[in-house]
Motif scaffolding. Structure first.
Motif, PDB file in Angstrom:
ATOM      1  N   LYS A  65     -12.937 -14.062  23.601  1.00 26.86           N
ATOM      2  CA  LYS A  65     -11.970 -15.042  24.065  1.00 26.86           C
ATOM      3  C   LYS A  65     -10.692 -14.412  24.575  1.00 26.86           C
ATOM      4  N   ARG A  66     -10.411 -13.160  24.197  1.00 25.04           N
ATOM      5  CA  ARG A  66      -9.127 -12.547  24.512  1.00 25.04           C
ATOM      6  C   ARG A  66      -9.176 -11.441  25.566  1.00 25.04           C
ATOM      7  N   ILE A  67     -10.301 -10.760  25.699  1.00 23.06           N
ATOM      8  CA  ILE A  67     -10.352  -9.564  26.541  1.00 23.06           C
ATOM      9  C   ILE A  67     -11.492  -9.653  27.544  1.00 23.06           C
ATOM     10  N   TRP A  68     -11.213  -9.261  28.783  1.00 23.01           N
ATOM     11  CA  TRP A  68     -12.235  -9.171  29.820  1.00 23.01           C
ATOM     12  C   TRP A  68     -12.720  -7.743  29.888  1.00 23.01           C
ATOM     13  N   ILE A  69     -14.027  -7.550  29.899  1.00 24.16           N
ATOM     14  CA  ILE A  69     -14.606  -6.217  29.992  1.00 24.16           C
ATOM     15  C   ILE A  69     -15.454  -6.158  31.258  1.00 24.16           C
ATOM     16  N   ARG A  70     -15.254  -5.085  32.051  1.00 28.80           N
ATOM     17  CA  ARG A  70     -15.980  -4.908  33.304  1.00 28.80           C
ATOM     18  C   ARG A  70     -16.793  -3.624  33.243  1.00 28.80           C
ATOM     19  N   GLU A  71     -17.699  -3.464  34.204  1.00 29.28           N
ATOM     20  CA  GLU A  71     -18.474  -2.229  34.297  1.00 29.28           C
ATOM     21  C   GLU A  71     -17.522  -1.071  34.564  1.00 29.28           C
ATOM     22  N   GLY A  72     -17.762   0.047  33.885  1.00 28.72           N
ATOM     23  CA  GLY A  72     -16.917   1.223  34.051  1.00 28.72           C
ATOM     24  C   GLY A  72     -15.785   1.304  33.051  1.00 28.72           C
ATOM     25  N   ASP A  73     -15.535   0.238  32.283  1.00 31.30           N
ATOM     26  CA  ASP A  73     -14.484   0.275  31.266  1.00 31.30           C
ATOM     27  C   ASP A  73     -14.901   1.172  30.107  1.00 31.30           C
ATOM     28  N   VAL A  74     -13.933   1.821  29.503  1.00 39.66           N
ATOM     29  CA  VAL A  74     -14.184   2.642  28.324  1.00 39.66           C
ATOM     30  C   VAL A  74     -13.949   1.761  27.103  1.00 39.66           C
ATOM     31  N   VAL A  75     -14.945   1.707  26.218  1.00 40.52           N
ATOM     32  CA  VAL A  75     -14.873   0.870  25.022  1.00 40.52           C
ATOM     33  C   VAL A  75     -15.184   1.705  23.788  1.00 40.52           C
ATOM     34  N   LEU A  76     -14.828   1.158  22.641  1.00 37.88           N
ATOM     35  CA  LEU A  76     -15.144   1.778  21.364  1.00 37.88           C
ATOM     36  C   LEU A  76     -16.182   0.888  20.686  1.00 37.88           C
ATOM     37  N   VAL A  77     -17.316   1.466  20.315  1.00 34.25           N
ATOM     38  CA  VAL A  77     -18.377   0.689  19.689  1.00 34.25           C
ATOM     39  C   VAL A  77     -18.644   1.181  18.276  1.00 34.25           C
ATOM     40  N   LYS A  78     -19.111   0.254  17.454  1.00 36.34           N
ATOM     41  CA  LYS A  78     -19.499   0.590  16.086  1.00 36.34           C
ATOM     42  C   LYS A  78     -20.988   0.274  15.954  1.00 36.34           C
ATOM     43  N   PRO A  79     -21.829   1.308  15.843  1.00 37.79           N
ATOM     44  CA  PRO A  79     -23.275   1.072  15.726  1.00 37.79           C
ATOM     45  C   PRO A  79     -23.611   0.263  14.466  1.00 37.79           C
ATOM     46  N   TRP A  80     -24.630  -0.565  14.587  1.00 31.95           N
ATOM     47  CA  TRP A  80     -25.088  -1.341  13.447  1.00 31.95           C
ATOM     48  C   TRP A  80     -25.677  -0.402  12.399  1.00 31.95           C
ATOM     49  N   GLU A  81     -25.611  -0.801  11.154  1.00 28.60           N
ATOM     50  CA  GLU A  81     -26.243  -0.011  10.089  1.00 28.60           C
ATOM     51  C   GLU A  81     -27.762  -0.063  10.248  1.00 28.60           C
ATOM     52  N   PHE A  82     -28.268  -1.186  10.723  1.00 28.93           N
ATOM     53  CA  PHE A  82     -29.683  -1.381  10.994  1.00 28.93           C
ATOM     54  C   PHE A  82     -29.866  -1.223  12.499  1.00 28.93           C
ATOM     55  N   GLN A  83     -30.790  -0.416  12.957  1.00 26.34           N
ATOM     56  CA  GLN A  83     -31.015  -0.129  14.381  1.00 26.34           C
ATOM     57  C   GLN A  83     -29.793   0.539  15.009  1.00 26.34           C
ATOM     58  N   SER A  84     -29.238   1.537  14.338  1.00 23.97           N
ATOM     59  CA  SER A  84     -27.992   2.157  14.798  1.00 23.97           C
ATOM     60  C   SER A  84     -28.139   2.914  16.117  1.00 23.97           C
ATOM     61  N   ASP A  85     -29.365   3.331  16.481  1.00 22.26           N
ATOM     62  CA  ASP A  85     -29.563   4.043  17.742  1.00 22.26           C
ATOM     63  C   ASP A  85     -29.726   3.096  18.919  1.00 22.26           C
ATOM     64  N   GLU A  86     -29.897   1.803  18.649  1.00 21.23           N
ATOM     65  CA  GLU A  86     -30.178   0.851  19.715  1.00 21.23           C
ATOM     66  C   GLU A  86     -29.088  -0.189  19.921  1.00 21.23           C
ATOM     67  N   LYS A  87     -28.399  -0.602  18.857  1.00 20.50           N
ATOM     68  CA  LYS A  87     -27.470  -1.726  18.971  1.00 20.50           C
ATOM     69  C   LYS A  87     -26.112  -1.388  18.354  1.00 20.50           C
ATOM     70  N   ALA A  88     -25.074  -2.066  18.873  1.00 19.79           N
ATOM     71  CA  ALA A  88     -23.718  -1.816  18.395  1.00 19.79           C
ATOM     72  C   ALA A  88     -22.832  -3.026  18.703  1.00 19.79           C
ATOM     73  N   ASP A  89     -21.660  -3.043  18.100  1.00 24.47           N
ATOM     74  CA  ASP A  89     -20.643  -4.051  18.378  1.00 24.47           C
ATOM     75  C   ASP A  89     -19.473  -3.387  19.088  1.00 24.47           C
ATOM     76  N   VAL A  90     -18.919  -4.060  20.089  1.00 22.14           N
ATOM     77  CA  VAL A  90     -17.728  -3.563  20.772  1.00 22.14           C
ATOM     78  C   VAL A  90     -16.530  -3.956  19.915  1.00 22.14           C
ATOM     79  N   ILE A  91     -15.676  -2.974  19.581  1.00 20.98           N
ATOM     80  CA  ILE A  91     -14.517  -3.295  18.751  1.00 20.98           C
ATOM     81  C   ILE A  91     -13.187  -3.046  19.447  1.00 20.98           C
ATOM     82  N   TRP A  92     -13.202  -2.347  20.602  1.00 24.52           N
ATOM     83  CA  TRP A  92     -11.945  -2.056  21.297  1.00 24.52           C
ATOM     84  C   TRP A  92     -12.229  -1.738  22.760  1.00 24.52           C
ATOM     85  N   ARG A  93     -11.325  -2.137  23.642  1.00 26.39           N
ATOM     86  CA  ARG A  93     -11.407  -1.759  25.050  1.00 26.39           C
ATOM     87  C   ARG A  93     -10.152  -0.973  25.388  1.00 26.39           C
TER      88      ARG A  93
END
Length: 103
Positions: free
Chosen positions: A58-86
């Protein structure tokens, strides 16, 4: 009588760059898939399917090429993650100079 927002003032905002903490990986957005999902190429060389949490969506727009910080899931950590910062372009350049972002 200058009551406007900063008119006539040349002040710069000094912001600290959020560096990656334990378990967090910087990456670059490769593709936007819709419904708050992205493909992110992480600094460890893996491509993860990442989702943008609702609070951030709701607060941040993310586009292709942006640098983000992700936190991999504890389960399926090599495949999935959550974006926590742009990062802004200036912050991304700082990360690259410091060696956090080696893509």
């Amino acid at each position: 009588m200058n009551r406007g927002r900063g008119h006539g003032q040349d002040t710069q905002q000094v912001r600290r760059v959020r560096s990656p903490r334990k378990g967090e990986i910087p990456g670059v957005v490769e593709q936007i898939l819709g419904h708050g999902k992205l493909k992110v190429r992480c600094a460890d060389g893996k491509i993860r399917l990442s989702r943008i949490p609702g609070k951030m969506k709701k607060r941040i727009w993310i586009r292709e090429g942006d640098v983000v910080l992700v936190k991999p899931w504890e389960f399926q950590s090599d495949e999935k993650a959550d974006v926590i910062w742009r990062y802004t372009r200036t912050e991304a350049n700082w990360l690259e100079r410091r060696g956090y972002l080696n893509l």
